[in-house]
Design a protein around this motif. Sequence first.
Motif, PDB file in Angstrom:
ATOM      1  N   PRO A  83      36.747  26.208-135.929  1.00 40.34           N
ATOM      2  CA  PRO A  83      38.085  26.610-136.402  1.00 40.34           C
ATOM      3  C   PRO A  83      38.180  28.134-136.524  1.00 40.34           C
ATOM      4  O   PRO A  83      37.321  28.862-136.040  1.00 40.34           O
ATOM      5  CB  PRO A  83      38.175  25.925-137.765  1.00 40.34           C
ATOM      6  N   CYS A  84      39.186  28.586-137.192  1.00 43.69           N
ATOM      7  CA  CYS A  84      39.371  30.009-137.513  1.00 43.69           C
ATOM      8  C   CYS A  84      39.530  30.878-136.269  1.00 43.69           C
ATOM      9  O   CYS A  84      38.905  31.937-136.145  1.00 43.69           O
ATOM     10  CB  CYS A  84      38.228  30.531-138.379  1.00 43.69           C
ATOM     11  N   HIS A  85      40.317  30.435-135.330  1.00 44.00           N
ATOM     12  CA  HIS A  85      40.686  31.245-134.166  1.00 44.00           C
ATOM     13  C   HIS A  85      39.529  31.553-133.230  1.00 44.00           C
ATOM     14  O   HIS A  85      39.615  32.473-132.424  1.00 44.00           O
ATOM     15  CB  HIS A  85      41.343  32.553-134.606  1.00 44.00           C
ATOM     16  N   ALA A  86      38.431  30.812-133.314  1.00 40.93           N
ATOM     17  CA  ALA A  86      37.303  31.049-132.403  1.00 40.93           C
ATOM     18  C   ALA A  86      37.738  30.843-130.955  1.00 40.93           C
ATOM     19  O   ALA A  86      37.321  31.585-130.062  1.00 40.93           O
ATOM     20  CB  ALA A  86      36.141  30.121-132.745  1.00 40.93           C
ATOM     21  N   ASP A 124      40.423  18.399-132.334  1.00 41.50           N
ATOM     22  CA  ASP A 124      40.470  19.845-132.567  1.00 41.50           C
ATOM     23  C   ASP A 124      41.770  20.251-133.245  1.00 41.50           C
ATOM     24  O   ASP A 124      42.777  19.532-133.185  1.00 41.50           O
ATOM     25  CB  ASP A 124      40.367  20.606-131.240  1.00 41.50           C
ATOM     26  N   ASP A 125      41.742  21.412-133.870  1.00 43.55           N
ATOM     27  CA  ASP A 125      42.974  22.012-134.352  1.00 43.55           C
ATOM     28  C   ASP A 125      43.908  22.206-133.159  1.00 43.55           C
ATOM     29  O   ASP A 125      43.468  22.588-132.065  1.00 43.55           O
ATOM     30  CB  ASP A 125      42.660  23.358-135.008  1.00 43.55           C
ATOM     31  N   GLU A 126      45.184  21.955-133.362  1.00 43.24           N
ATOM     32  CA  GLU A 126      46.139  21.997-132.257  1.00 43.24           C
ATOM     33  C   GLU A 126      46.173  23.366-131.567  1.00 43.24           C
ATOM     34  O   GLU A 126      46.189  23.458-130.339  1.00 43.24           O
ATOM     35  CB  GLU A 126      47.544  21.651-132.769  1.00 43.24           C
ATOM     36  N   ALA A 127      46.147  24.435-132.344  1.00 42.07           N
ATOM     37  CA  ALA A 127      46.200  25.773-131.758  1.00 42.07           C
ATOM     38  C   ALA A 127      44.928  26.086-130.972  1.00 42.07           C
ATOM     39  O   ALA A 127      44.982  26.695-129.904  1.00 42.07           O
ATOM     40  CB  ALA A 127      46.401  26.816-132.852  1.00 42.07           C
ATOM     41  N   ASP A 128      43.766  25.653-131.516  1.00 40.51           N
ATOM     42  CA  ASP A 128      42.508  25.897-130.822  1.00 40.51           C
ATOM     43  C   ASP A 128      42.450  25.126-129.510  1.00 40.51           C
ATOM     44  O   ASP A 128      42.049  25.656-128.475  1.00 40.51           O
ATOM     45  CB  ASP A 128      41.320  25.499-131.702  1.00 40.51           C
TER      46      ASP A 128
END
Length: 212
Positions: A83-86, A124-128
């Motif tokens: 997570p966290c924009h990786a 996964d997170d949608e943005a990732d």
Amino acid sequence: MSSRGQRQGVAAEVERQLAVSRTRCRSDTARPAVALTLGQWRTVETILRTEIGQWHQGRGINPERVDTGFMVLAAVRYSLGRPCHAASLCTGWLRTHWAALREGDRDEILADIERHLAEAGGADDEADRAAWIAFVSWTRAGQDGAEAPLAPLAGYRLGILARAPRTYAAGDAQIQALHNRGLVAPTGSVDAEGRREWAITKAGRATLERQP
């Protein structure tokens, strides 16, 4: 040896001699290790800036080193599922240096990303997930905005979904390939047999309209 390899060798030797020159020049009586005319220095500068690029300026990578691909692949594998924009940070770096990587390294990286997308599903997170999908689409499109054409079967399947959402088995490779390109997306519905419902996306409709 290839022309690129020769130029890299020249640049590496120049940099080695420059390092020696800087050390020797600490003494006013020492003669510099490299004595070039202005025109020759301009030639060297062209090699460093144009041919070698960011690697020799300390802001990029040396794609000829065997461990370069290993380190990049390790970083990608670390970032997958994090997570966290990786995902956005990793894919941003990959876009910048993609052309410098060896073809075999690029193939391995893409295979790992696509395998992760297939196995993770919607976990996964949608943005990732969107960042990884967008990167895969960018590479498949040739990096220049020219969209990779759909295979006949993929076009047919996309045409069916353009009419209405449909359910497919979890292991359907064609649906997963379309999903990895961002052309279809699960609706969230699952039937009694465990099949997921899929619908075409806006990107999918736009791609379908551009097909011959």
